[in-house]
Scaffold this motif. Structure first.
Motif, PDB file in Angstrom:
ATOM      1  N   PRO A 124     115.441  48.698  50.668  1.00 22.03           N
ATOM      2  CA  PRO A 124     116.010  48.045  49.480  1.00 22.03           C
ATOM      3  C   PRO A 124     115.704  48.757  48.167  1.00 22.03           C
ATOM      4  O   PRO A 124     116.409  48.551  47.173  1.00 22.03           O
ATOM      5  CB  PRO A 124     115.385  46.646  49.513  1.00 22.03           C
ATOM      6  CG  PRO A 124     114.114  46.818  50.293  1.00 22.03           C
ATOM      7  CD  PRO A 124     114.432  47.847  51.324  1.00 22.03           C
ATOM      8  N   LYS A 125     114.651  49.584  48.141  1.00 22.97           N
ATOM      9  CA  LYS A 125     114.349  50.312  46.905  1.00 22.97           C
ATOM     10  C   LYS A 125     115.446  51.320  46.584  1.00 22.97           C
ATOM     11  O   LYS A 125     115.673  51.659  45.418  1.00 22.97           O
ATOM     12  CB  LYS A 125     112.996  51.014  47.011  1.00 22.97           C
ATOM     13  CG  LYS A 125     111.809  50.065  47.160  1.00 22.97           C
ATOM     14  CD  LYS A 125     111.729  49.078  45.996  1.00 22.97           C
ATOM     15  CE  LYS A 125     110.549  48.123  46.172  1.00 22.97           C
ATOM     16  NZ  LYS A 125     110.512  47.101  45.098  1.00 22.97           N
ATOM     17  N   ARG A 126     116.122  51.809  47.621  1.00 20.32           N
ATOM     18  CA  ARG A 126     117.238  52.726  47.390  1.00 20.32           C
ATOM     19  C   ARG A 126     118.424  51.968  46.814  1.00 20.32           C
ATOM     20  O   ARG A 126     119.050  52.404  45.858  1.00 20.32           O
ATOM     21  CB  ARG A 126     117.645  53.420  48.690  1.00 20.32           C
ATOM     22  CG  ARG A 126     116.655  54.426  49.207  1.00 20.32           C
ATOM     23  CD  ARG A 126     117.235  55.146  50.411  1.00 20.32           C
ATOM     24  NE  ARG A 126     118.365  55.996  50.029  1.00 20.32           N
ATOM     25  CZ  ARG A 126     119.270  56.452  50.902  1.00 20.32           C
ATOM     26  NH1 ARG A 126     119.180  56.131  52.187  1.00 20.32           N
ATOM     27  NH2 ARG A 126     120.252  57.216  50.486  1.00 20.32           N
ATOM     28  N   LEU A 127     118.737  50.805  47.416  1.00 20.83           N
ATOM     29  CA  LEU A 127     119.820  49.963  46.894  1.00 20.83           C
ATOM     30  C   LEU A 127     119.720  48.576  47.493  1.00 20.83           C
ATOM     31  O   LEU A 127     119.560  48.424  48.707  1.00 20.83           O
ATOM     32  CB  LEU A 127     121.195  50.559  47.216  1.00 20.83           C
ATOM     33  CG  LEU A 127     122.370  49.748  46.630  1.00 20.83           C
ATOM     34  CD1 LEU A 127     122.479  50.001  45.120  1.00 20.83           C
ATOM     35  CD2 LEU A 127     123.698  50.111  47.288  1.00 20.83           C
ATOM     36  N   PHE A 128     119.814  47.587  46.631  1.00 21.28           N
ATOM     37  CA  PHE A 128     119.882  46.192  47.066  1.00 21.28           C
ATOM     38  C   PHE A 128     120.744  45.435  46.064  1.00 21.28           C
ATOM     39  O   PHE A 128     120.374  45.291  44.902  1.00 21.28           O
ATOM     40  CB  PHE A 128     118.486  45.560  47.148  1.00 21.28           C
ATOM     41  CG  PHE A 128     118.523  44.110  47.586  1.00 21.28           C
ATOM     42  CD1 PHE A 128     118.615  43.783  48.932  1.00 21.28           C
ATOM     43  CD2 PHE A 128     118.481  43.088  46.653  1.00 21.28           C
ATOM     44  CE1 PHE A 128     118.661  42.450  49.333  1.00 21.28           C
ATOM     45  CE2 PHE A 128     118.519  41.750  47.046  1.00 21.28           C
ATOM     46  CZ  PHE A 128     118.606  41.438  48.397  1.00 21.28           C
ATOM     47  N   LEU A 129     121.912  44.993  46.514  1.00 17.45           N
ATOM     48  CA  LEU A 129     122.806  44.189  45.680  1.00 17.45           C
ATOM     49  C   LEU A 129     123.109  42.903  46.429  1.00 17.45           C
ATOM     50  O   LEU A 129     123.424  42.930  47.627  1.00 17.45           O
ATOM     51  CB  LEU A 129     124.125  44.927  45.405  1.00 17.45           C
ATOM     52  CG  LEU A 129     124.078  46.225  44.595  1.00 17.45           C
ATOM     53  CD1 LEU A 129     125.477  46.812  44.493  1.00 17.45           C
ATOM     54  CD2 LEU A 129     123.502  45.981  43.216  1.00 17.45           C
TER      55      LEU A 129
END
Length: 591
Positions: A157-162
């Motif tokens: 999630p640190k890379r991407l979490f929307l």
């Protein structure tokens, strides 16, 4: 044994109740839909624009594709099963765990890019939920009803979490390798297309899912779409708890919706009267609106998610010119009015800087003959255009009407033919066709204005007579030996702009005209073309458009563009910030 509903149960129940309210509110429309479905096929009941999108999703080599959509033929090529198996590879079970590793529920998800997973918000509502949970591929039975070797991945999630509770989706990055070295890329991904209309009311859908956390299963085709809402669809597909987050497919195994809730029967709490999915087009629009707030790497990840169908382009002029065409195009000239009257490009607010669509070769300014354009990647329309007009060298050149994509920029950032196929929508030139058509390269400038990058969707009844006469009037009031004007034009982007085929259509347009007056002083005047009201669904009962002269400062506030010192040369500068002068004729303009 862990409970089979997604985590947390209260959130899932909330989605069910919201789905039921939507279902009940549509009782009258649903009855009409049922009549349509009994008396016609899905294509006959659909509008022309929806049919165009649906046809674009069918491979032209599939001679029976449309026949299956309209229900006249149930024959499939054997490759249909192969394509279904390919699609199934990207679908996974989500094992939802708490912070001490206990399994508290199951959901379904699927890869939508080489590294991003889509599921429901009520399955993974928070970033910390993804840290403890497992994404499990290959949890299925083979032909001998034996379990395949499951591959488990962690989320990143640190890379991407929307996530979005209203549309009930979560988009999260996944580690590229499992603990045993298996690559996530081994499972492919399902492309998501932004255009609405990938499934029609009355058509059949299929769902690949992990019901109750069980091995992968499919509810195939005999499941009819019963209602189409703005952001949701209702269908009669068989699903169970644990199927939340599953992809809803059309006959081409193209994802049309994200399954998220059953619709509880108001007369029987133990029964369901329909299922509900979130439309993929709505999810992609919500994702795109988040883009300006993300970092460069996250925006790159999103670039791999959103795809576009080429709708109706067989009948449209969608050519590209060779790159050589643009080699001599220097674009807008900030020094055009004279060395003492430099007028630079507008400065972009930080969020607009991030939203500016990139050129393939780098940068974000598209230079044409005597004008330039900067596009918004999230809106697929110009943030602004800038043109130099030399009234003493204007030439008469015939219209081209051959509309072009610009090969210097990815087409996904360019609003093309589909939105203009509606009979009430015109391609509105932002840089007026005749404005840059002067000097030795007048013919090239004329051709350049017919790029989709210079167009904006406008209603055909839009009265632009006063708007189009502004520059003529301003030219007449410049120094007679100069006759030069620099003009900036663009749309006002608002969150409540009506939407059509994935494009939000601006209801307002602005213009800033800069000239040197006969007394040698610089003058910058701003104008706003606005309508009082509009309605949804492109029925186009538009309110009357009016033109206002407004302070340059107001255009800055509306658009996020910075015009620097031009404010100091505005005849309305210093007046009330929101002052608006209705322009009914040229005599109403203050220079």
């Amino acid at each position: 044994m862990p409970k089979p509903w997604p985590h947390p149960k209260s959130t899932y129940e909330g989605q069910q109740q919201a789905a039921r309210k939507r279902y009940e509110a549509r009782s009258e429309e649903r009855e009409k839909a049922a009549i349509r479905m009994r008396s016609s096929n899905p294509v006959e009941a659909a509008t022309a624009d929806k049919i165009a999108v649906r046809e674009a999703a069918i491979d032209p080599r599939d001679g029976l594709g449309l026949e299956r959509v309209i229900g006249n033929n149930d024959l499939f090529p054997v490759s249909y099963l192969e394509a279904g198996m390919q699609a199934a590879k990207s679908v996974c079970r989500i094992e939802v765990r708490d912070h001490i590793g206990r399994v508290i529920g199951y959901g379904t998800g699927f890869l939508v890019s080489p590294s991003l997973l889509l599921t429901n918000n009520h399955v993974l509502p928070r970033e910390e939920d993804t840290l403890y949970s497992a994404v499990q591929f290959n949890y299925e039975l083979d032909m001998n009803f034996k379990e395949r070797q499951m591959k488990s991945f962690n989320c990143a999630p640190k890379r991407l979490f929307l996530t979005d509770a209203e549309l009930d989706f979560t988009l999260v990055a996944v580690d590229e390798e499992a603990s045993d070295g298996t690559r996530l890329s081994d499972f492919g991904y399902l492309k998501l297309y932004s255009e609405p209309g990938k499934i029609l009311e009355g058509e059949y859908v299929s769902i690949i899912q992990h019901p109750q956390g069980a091995p992968k299963m499919v509810a195939i085709r005999e499941n009819r779409v019963t209602d189409m809402l703005e952001h949701f669809i209702h269908y009669s597909t068989d699903t169970r708890a644990g199927s939340s987050g599953a992809p809803v497919f059309n006959d081409q195994w193209m994802v049309a919706a994200l399954h998220h809730a059953g619709v509880p029967d108001p007369n029987d709490s133990a029964a369901f009267i329909a299922n509900e999915g979130v439309r993929i087009s709505s999810i992609l629009q919500a994702i795109e609106r988040r883009r300006p707030g993300l970092n460069k790497e996250q925006r790159r990840l999103l670039d791999e998610v959103i795809h576009h169908l080429e709708v109706g382009q067989a009948a449209e002029a969608v050519e590209e010119l060779d790159l050589e065409w643009y080699e001599g195009s220097t674009g807008y000239d900030p020094d055009f009015l004279g060395v003492n009257y430099k007028v630079p490009h507008p400065a972009l607010r930080s969020d607009l800087e991030e939203d500016a669509a990139p050129l393939i070769a780098g940068g974000h300014i598209l230079n044409y003959t005597h004008f330039s354009v900067v596009l918004s990647r999230s809106r697929q329309l110009a943030l602004y255009t800038a043109v130099n007009i030399d009234g003493s060298q204007l030439k008469d050149v015939g219209r081209s009407d051959r509309w072009l994509f610009d090969p210097r920029m990815d087409r996904k950032y360019q609003c093309g033919p589909p939105v203009y196929e509606h009979p009430d929508i015109d391609r509105g030139h932002l840089v007026r066709r005749r404005d840059p058509v002067w000097g030795e390269r007048a013919a090239e400038a004329n051709e350049d204005t017919f790029h989709f990058t210079n167009a904006a969707p406008q209603h055909k009844k839009l009265n632009q007579q006063i708007w189009l006469g502004l520059e003529d009037y301003i030219l007449q009031n410049t120094d007679e030996h100069n006759l030069k004007v620099s003009v900036f034009t663009g749309p006002v982007f608002r969150e409540d702009d009506i939407e059509y085929r994935g494009v939000r259509i601006p209801a307002e347009f602005w213009k800033v005209a800069v000239m040197v007056k006969t007394d040698g002083k610089l003058s910058a005047t701003a104008y706003l073309l606005s309508q009082k009201s509009f309605i949804d669904d492109l029925e186009f009962a538009f309110g009357e458009y009016k033109t206002y002269q407004v302070p340059v400062l107001q255009i800055e506030e509306l658009t996020g563009l910075g015009f620097g010192e031009l404010k100091q040369h505005d005849p309305l500068h210093g007046q009330e910030a929101l002052v608006q002068r209705v322009v009914n004729g040229h005599t109403d303009i203050i220079l």
